[in-house]
Scaffold this motif. Structure first.
Motif, PDB file in Angstrom:
ATOM      1  N   LYS A  93       3.187  23.144   2.810  1.00 46.25           N
ATOM      2  CA  LYS A  93       1.775  22.727   2.798  1.00 46.25           C
ATOM      3  C   LYS A  93       1.282  22.655   1.369  1.00 46.25           C
ATOM      4  O   LYS A  93       1.626  23.485   0.553  1.00 46.25           O
ATOM      5  N   GLY A  94       0.464  21.634   1.109  1.00 42.45           N
ATOM      6  CA  GLY A  94      -0.012  21.454  -0.253  1.00 42.45           C
ATOM      7  C   GLY A  94       0.896  20.572  -1.083  1.00 42.45           C
ATOM      8  O   GLY A  94       0.518  20.129  -2.157  1.00 42.45           O
ATOM      9  N   GLY A  95       2.085  20.340  -0.570  1.00 43.87           N
ATOM     10  CA  GLY A  95       3.013  19.452  -1.267  1.00 43.87           C
ATOM     11  C   GLY A  95       2.831  18.004  -0.851  1.00 43.87           C
ATOM     12  O   GLY A  95       2.065  17.699   0.065  1.00 43.87           O
ATOM     13  N   ILE A  96       3.555  17.109  -1.527  1.00 46.04           N
ATOM     14  CA  ILE A  96       3.440  15.673  -1.270  1.00 46.04           C
ATOM     15  C   ILE A  96       4.839  15.058  -1.132  1.00 46.04           C
ATOM     16  O   ILE A  96       5.704  15.285  -1.980  1.00 46.04           O
ATOM     17  N   VAL A  97       5.007  14.312  -0.056  1.00 47.18           N
ATOM     18  CA  VAL A  97       6.270  13.589   0.153  1.00 47.18           C
ATOM     19  C   VAL A  97       5.970  12.102   0.307  1.00 47.18           C
ATOM     20  O   VAL A  97       5.068  11.721   1.065  1.00 47.18           O
ATOM     21  N   ILE A  98       6.734  11.278  -0.412  1.00 44.62           N
ATOM     22  CA  ILE A  98       6.622   9.824  -0.233  1.00 44.62           C
ATOM     23  C   ILE A  98       7.875   9.341   0.486  1.00 44.62           C
ATOM     24  O   ILE A  98       8.994   9.669   0.085  1.00 44.62           O
ATOM     25  N   LEU A  99       7.672   8.573   1.560  1.00 46.55           N
ATOM     26  CA  LEU A  99       8.810   8.006   2.290  1.00 46.55           C
ATOM     27  C   LEU A  99       8.725   6.489   2.215  1.00 46.55           C
ATOM     28  O   LEU A  99       7.658   5.906   2.410  1.00 46.55           O
ATOM     29  N   ASN A 100       9.846   5.874   1.916  1.00 43.46           N
ATOM     30  CA  ASN A 100       9.854   4.423   1.799  1.00 43.46           C
ATOM     31  C   ASN A 100       9.949   3.790   3.184  1.00 43.46           C
ATOM     32  O   ASN A 100      10.996   3.840   3.833  1.00 43.46           O
ATOM     33  N   MET A 101       8.846   3.210   3.626  1.00 43.49           N
ATOM     34  CA  MET A 101       8.811   2.513   4.914  1.00 43.49           C
ATOM     35  C   MET A 101       9.410   1.126   4.672  1.00 43.49           C
ATOM     36  O   MET A 101       8.719   0.127   4.526  1.00 43.49           O
TER      37      MET A 101
ATOM     38  N   GLU B 142      -1.699  10.405   8.078  1.00 43.28           N
ATOM     39  CA  GLU B 142      -2.451  11.603   8.416  1.00 43.28           C
ATOM     40  C   GLU B 142      -1.929  12.276   9.689  1.00 43.28           C
ATOM     41  O   GLU B 142      -1.807  13.500   9.762  1.00 43.28           O
ATOM     42  N   ARG B 143      -1.629  11.471  10.709  1.00 42.45           N
ATOM     43  CA  ARG B 143      -1.224  12.070  11.984  1.00 42.45           C
ATOM     44  C   ARG B 143       0.215  12.587  11.938  1.00 42.45           C
ATOM     45  O   ARG B 143       0.527  13.595  12.554  1.00 42.45           O
ATOM     46  N   LEU B 144       1.089  11.888  11.225  1.00 47.31           N
ATOM     47  CA  LEU B 144       2.458  12.423  11.052  1.00 47.31           C
ATOM     48  C   LEU B 144       2.383  13.740  10.294  1.00 47.31           C
ATOM     49  O   LEU B 144       3.078  14.712  10.605  1.00 47.31           O
ATOM     50  N   THR B 145       1.540  13.768   9.255  1.00 49.39           N
ATOM     51  CA  THR B 145       1.359  14.983   8.459  1.00 49.39           C
ATOM     52  C   THR B 145       0.901  16.145   9.344  1.00 49.39           C
ATOM     53  O   THR B 145       1.470  17.244   9.305  1.00 49.39           O
ATOM     54  N   ALA B 146      -0.126  15.854  10.161  1.00 43.59           N
ATOM     55  CA  ALA B 146      -0.664  16.905  11.048  1.00 43.59           C
ATOM     56  C   ALA B 146       0.393  17.345  12.054  1.00 43.59           C
ATOM     57  O   ALA B 146       0.527  18.530  12.367  1.00 43.59           O
ATOM     58  N   HIS B 147       1.175  16.371  12.556  1.00 44.48           N
ATOM     59  CA  HIS B 147       2.202  16.656  13.557  1.00 44.48           C
ATOM     60  C   HIS B 147       3.221  17.667  13.034  1.00 44.48           C
ATOM     61  O   HIS B 147       3.599  18.599  13.743  1.00 44.48           O
ATOM     62  N   TYR B 148       3.652  17.485  11.792  1.00 47.21           N
ATOM     63  CA  TYR B 148       4.671  18.392  11.245  1.00 47.21           C
ATOM     64  C   TYR B 148       4.056  19.638  10.605  1.00 47.21           C
ATOM     65  O   TYR B 148       4.731  20.650  10.442  1.00 47.21           O
ATOM     66  N   GLY B 149       2.818  19.526  10.175  1.00 44.87           N
ATOM     67  CA  GLY B 149       2.137  20.682   9.611  1.00 44.87           C
ATOM     68  C   GLY B 149       2.701  21.181   8.294  1.00 44.87           C
ATOM     69  O   GLY B 149       2.582  22.367   7.977  1.00 44.87           O
ATOM     70  N   GLY B 150       3.282  20.294   7.527  1.00 49.39           N
ATOM     71  CA  GLY B 150       3.829  20.680   6.218  1.00 49.39           C
ATOM     72  C   GLY B 150       3.190  19.858   5.121  1.00 49.39           C
ATOM     73  O   GLY B 150       1.961  19.680   5.101  1.00 49.39           O
ATOM     74  N   ALA B 151       4.028  19.360   4.213  1.00 47.23           N
ATOM     75  CA  ALA B 151       3.536  18.570   3.087  1.00 47.23           C
ATOM     76  C   ALA B 151       2.840  17.303   3.578  1.00 47.23           C
ATOM     77  O   ALA B 151       3.084  16.820   4.681  1.00 47.23           O
ATOM     78  N   LYS B 152       1.975  16.763   2.707  1.00 42.68           N
ATOM     79  CA  LYS B 152       1.322  15.487   3.006  1.00 42.68           C
ATOM     80  C   LYS B 152       2.353  14.363   2.947  1.00 42.68           C
ATOM     81  O   LYS B 152       3.150  14.291   2.010  1.00 42.68           O
ATOM     82  N   ILE B 153       2.312  13.497   3.913  1.00 44.53           N
ATOM     83  CA  ILE B 153       3.278  12.403   3.990  1.00 44.53           C
ATOM     84  C   ILE B 153       2.605  11.085   3.620  1.00 44.53           C
ATOM     85  O   ILE B 153       1.597  10.703   4.239  1.00 44.53           O
ATOM     86  N   TYR B 154       3.159  10.442   2.617  1.00 46.59           N
ATOM     87  CA  TYR B 154       2.704   9.093   2.244  1.00 46.59           C
ATOM     88  C   TYR B 154       3.822   8.101   2.560  1.00 46.59           C
ATOM     89  O   TYR B 154       5.006   8.390   2.327  1.00 46.59           O
TER      90      TYR B 154
ATOM     91  N   PRO C  96       0.819  -1.219   0.000  1.00 49.03           N
ATOM     92  CA  PRO C  96       0.000   0.000   0.000  1.00 49.03           C
ATOM     93  C   PRO C  96       0.853   1.269   0.000  1.00 49.03           C
ATOM     94  O   PRO C  96       1.976   1.257   0.500  1.00 49.03           O
ATOM     95  N   LEU C  97       0.278   2.325  -0.564  1.00 46.87           N
ATOM     96  CA  LEU C  97       0.840   3.662  -0.360  1.00 46.87           C
ATOM     97  C   LEU C  97      -0.126   4.348   0.601  1.00 46.87           C
ATOM     98  O   LEU C  97      -1.278   4.624   0.251  1.00 46.87           O
ATOM     99  N   TYR C  98       0.310   4.568   1.803  1.00 46.63           N
ATOM    100  CA  TYR C  98      -0.585   4.951   2.908  1.00 46.63           C
ATOM    101  C   TYR C  98      -0.388   6.419   3.269  1.00 46.63           C
ATOM    102  O   TYR C  98       0.750   6.869   3.467  1.00 46.63           O
ATOM    103  N   PHE C  99      -1.494   7.155   3.361  1.00 44.72           N
ATOM    104  CA  PHE C  99      -1.431   8.557   3.779  1.00 44.72           C
ATOM    105  C   PHE C  99      -1.283   8.612   5.296  1.00 44.72           C
ATOM    106  O   PHE C  99      -2.202   8.227   6.028  1.00 44.72           O
TER     107      PHE C  99
END
Lengths: 274, 406
Positions: free
Chosen positions: B379-387, B74-86, B69-72
């Motif tokens: 904000k408004g940007g998208i970051v993908i991190l390889n888990m 949400e809470r990490l994203t909110a925690h940092y308050g920047g780009a969306k983290i997938y 899966p590529l998972y959004f």
């Protein structure tokens, strides 16, 4: 000099009708002073050519004896620069015994091939073996050595087919070095029966004298190989003498040179009895 | 070294001699050279054979569990308050990391080549477990070389390998970590050339391994690219991954290399800190040299002796890095950041607490640099991190950091 020294030595041995005894030592094992003393004693003990190993932290084709020798040397602060210094000190008293440096690519890459070749030739080294530089990667190094009239000796192995032997020969001068076992140094034993046809193959492909190494430990085996090859290289068995002498508080120099004498004698007389 | 040239097509590398610019190559003893050519020929034939890809795809779907899966987050994203983290959920793969992608490809190749014995090296044990797993699946004997230090700090994985029928050889030479395990594996290979296949676990070593491992791992980046286009309708602004040898990073980076708008961030292990000298950051703290078959950035001293890497993460505790990363760094296509042991351990805790995902300490190095990257992207940007891996194997290390015994 340099490359000419190797050619002259093999020509003289051919005239004598015998094989060369090539002894390997690890520079600075167990320390610089003792290493230099051993190096200076080698020609008198019967070494016709000398391989001087320069230590590397990660010697991927060495068995435990030479791995440990490299670590002993590194622990005592041995470097490529000090190895060349040792060769230069040896040359003060010996102008004729060829010296072949042997080691791994990274210390050479680190120094730069051109600078290395200049310094090595100036120190009085005649040739170079780099275990992890096959023909595919050899051109820049071979070019640098060529400019200094030094020989690059690319290794031939049991897995080198005739097509590869031709590729290897292109950038090899001095003599051809046949690695007689598929494996690391000092573990498997070379079998003279299978070595003979391979020495012939390498000789035919290279047109050079062929020395055989990796897996020759005893005078008997050295003599057997000396009957079919132009040179016999012994390394691990000699560095084992260093380790044993250190373990038993013996004289390292005396133990190594005594082993060299027995091996050299076997090589010198090998063809008398044949 | 030649001045780096920015390429028009990143996918065209390596060249025929296995080079990414100055990096890569085939620095191996002559005994291995014919095998290296044989391996490359076999790999080219497999690449050209649709049946090979179909077989691999089948196992990736039904045995590995792909696509991941590529998972959004949400809470990490909110925690940092920047780009969306997938998060690309490679930790959900069979065996718990991205390593199985490569092992599945290589075991099918080894079988095509008629090899009957598999050897592998491992640091954290993730690649060792993945190798042991595919060897069990296909009934081939497996010997895994592992530094004695790593055997001690990754006991659960050693036991898993044993359960899977693999023989684990504890390597005591040198610093007794991953680089020494690789030395021993190479010594085994040079001694058993006729029947043995060397299953290298990272995108490093002699050509064709860096290319081949990258290709097998690129399934991650291909999926992630397609998934983000489906979910967000556009490419991400940045892709992040931790880097030791660099297989999870190159696997997720590679399908994005020609997308110039996508920033790529690798995160190296800074151990006790870059200033301490005790780290495993080859690019940030090393120089180019030759080790284990390739020219690449290495930790080394003034004489060219390889120096010991230091990281709490066994999987990143290696003094080199894959050659393609060295090249991507020099041409400026990817940026290599660092994270310390402490940064990574804090990131483990945060990710566990906010997302309910316990990441491997390796992966946590990438997580640790999220704050800067998501802020940078904005904000408004998208970051993908390889888990890239799960952290179950690391619980005793994390407990020790927290001063707890389990």
């Amino acid at each position: 000099m340099t490359r000419a020294r190797i050619d002259a030595r093999f020509a003289a041995l051919k005239a004598e009708g015998r094989a060369a005894f090539v002894s390997y030592i690890m520079a600075g094992d167990p320390d610089y002073e003792t290493g230099l003393e051993i190096l200076k004693g080698l020609p008198g003990a019967g070494a016709d050519l000398i391989e001087v190993g320069f230590p590397f932290s990660d010697p991927m084709a060495e068995g435990p004896p030479i791995q440990r020798a490299a670590l002993r040397a590194l622990d005592k602060g041995m470097t490529l620069t000090r190895t060349l210094q040792m060769v230069a000190e040896f040359r003060e008293s010996d102008q004729t015994t060829p010296i072949i440096l042997m080691g791994y690519a990274n210390p050479l890459v680190n120094r730069g091939f051109d600078a290395f070749a200049r310094d090595a030739a100036a120190a009085g080294a005649d040739g170079l073996i780099v275990v992890d530089i096959p023909p595919e990667e050899a051109d820049p190094l071979a070019d640098a050595l060529d400019r200094e009239q030094m020989s690059l000796l690319l290794l031939s192995t049991p897995t080198s087919d005739d097509a590869r032997l031709k590729i290897i020969q292109k950038r090899t001068s001095g003599f051809a070095y046949y690695v007689s076992v598929a494996g690391v140094t000092g573990v498997k034993e070379a079998d003279a029966a299978t070595v003979a046809p391979n020495v012939e193959r390498v000789r035919a492909a290279s047109g050079l004298p062929v020395a055989v190494g990796f897996g020759i430990k005893t005078p008997e085996r050295a003599a057997a190989v000396a009957r079919v090859a132009d040179g016999v290289v012994v390394g691990s068995a000699l560095v084992d003498e260093v380790a044993d002498a250190l373990a038993t508080n013996d004289s390292v120099t005396a133990r190594v040179l005594s082993k060299v004498e027995s091996l050299a004698k076997a090589v010198r007389s090998a063809r008398d009895s044949a | 070294m030649n001045a780096p040239v920015t390429p028009n097509d990143y996918a065209a590398y390596p060249d025929a001699s296995g080079r990414f610019g100055d990096y890569g190559g085939r620095y191996v003893p002559e005994t291995l050279m014919p095998l290296v050519h044989e391996l490359e020929a076999a790999y080219r034939a497999a690449q050209a054979d649709p049946a090979f890809q179909a077989e691999l795809d089948g196992y990736l779907t039904h045995y590995v569990g792909r696509p991941s899966p590529l998972y959004f987050a949400e809470r990490l994203t909110a925690h940092y308050g920047g780009a969306k983290i997938y998060l690309k959920r490679e930790e959900l793969n069979h065996t718990g990391s991205h390593k199985i992608n490569n092992c599945m490809g290589q075991i099918l190749l080894a079988r095509r080549m008629g090899k009957t014995r598999i050897i592998a090296e491992t640091g954290a044990g993730q690649h060792g477990v993945a190798s042991a797993t595919v060897c069990a699946r296909f009934g081939l004997p497996c010997v895994v070389y592992m530094g004695a230090v790593d055997v001690e700090r990754q006991k659960p994985n050693v036991f898993r390998m044993n359960l899977l029928g693999a023989q684990v050889e504890a390597v005591t030479s040198g610093s007794a970590t991953l680089k020494d395990a690789m030395n021993e594996a190479l010594r085994d290979w040079v001694t058993n050339v006729h029947d043995t296949y060397y299953m290298i676990g990272t995108a490093a070593g002699m050509h064709p391994y860096p290319e081949m491992v990258r290709d097998f791992q690129s399934v991650m980046g291909k999926e992630a690219r397609q998934q983000i286009l489906e979910v967000e309708g556009r490419l991400p602004d940045a892709v992040m991954a931790c880097v030791g040898g660099g297989s999870n990073a190159i696997g997720i980076f590679h399908p994005f290399l020609n997308d110039e708008s996508v920033r790529l961030y690798g995160v190296e292990a800074a151990g006790d800190g870059m200033d301490s000298g005790r780290h495993a950051a080859a690019i940030n703290g090393g120089r180019p040299g030759v080790l284990h078959g390739n020219m690449t950035y290495l930790l080394q001293d003034a004489d060219g002796q390889i120096t010991e890497a230091h990281s709490i993460s066994a999987g990143l505790d290696y003094p080199g890095i894959g050659p393609e990363h060295s090249w991507l760094n020099d041409v400026g296509r990817a940026t290599y950041l660092t994270a310390t042991d402490t940064d990574a351990l804090e990131a483990v805790k945060l990710c566990a607490e906010l997302e309910g995902i316990l990441p491997a300490i390796e992966t946590a190095h990438a997580l640790a640099r999220l704050p800067e990257v998501v802020k940078d992207v904005g904000k408004g940007g998208i970051v993908i991190l390889n888990m890239s891996g799960r952290g179950d194997k690391d619980v005793s290390t994390v407990a020790a950091y927290l001063g707890r015994t389990i």
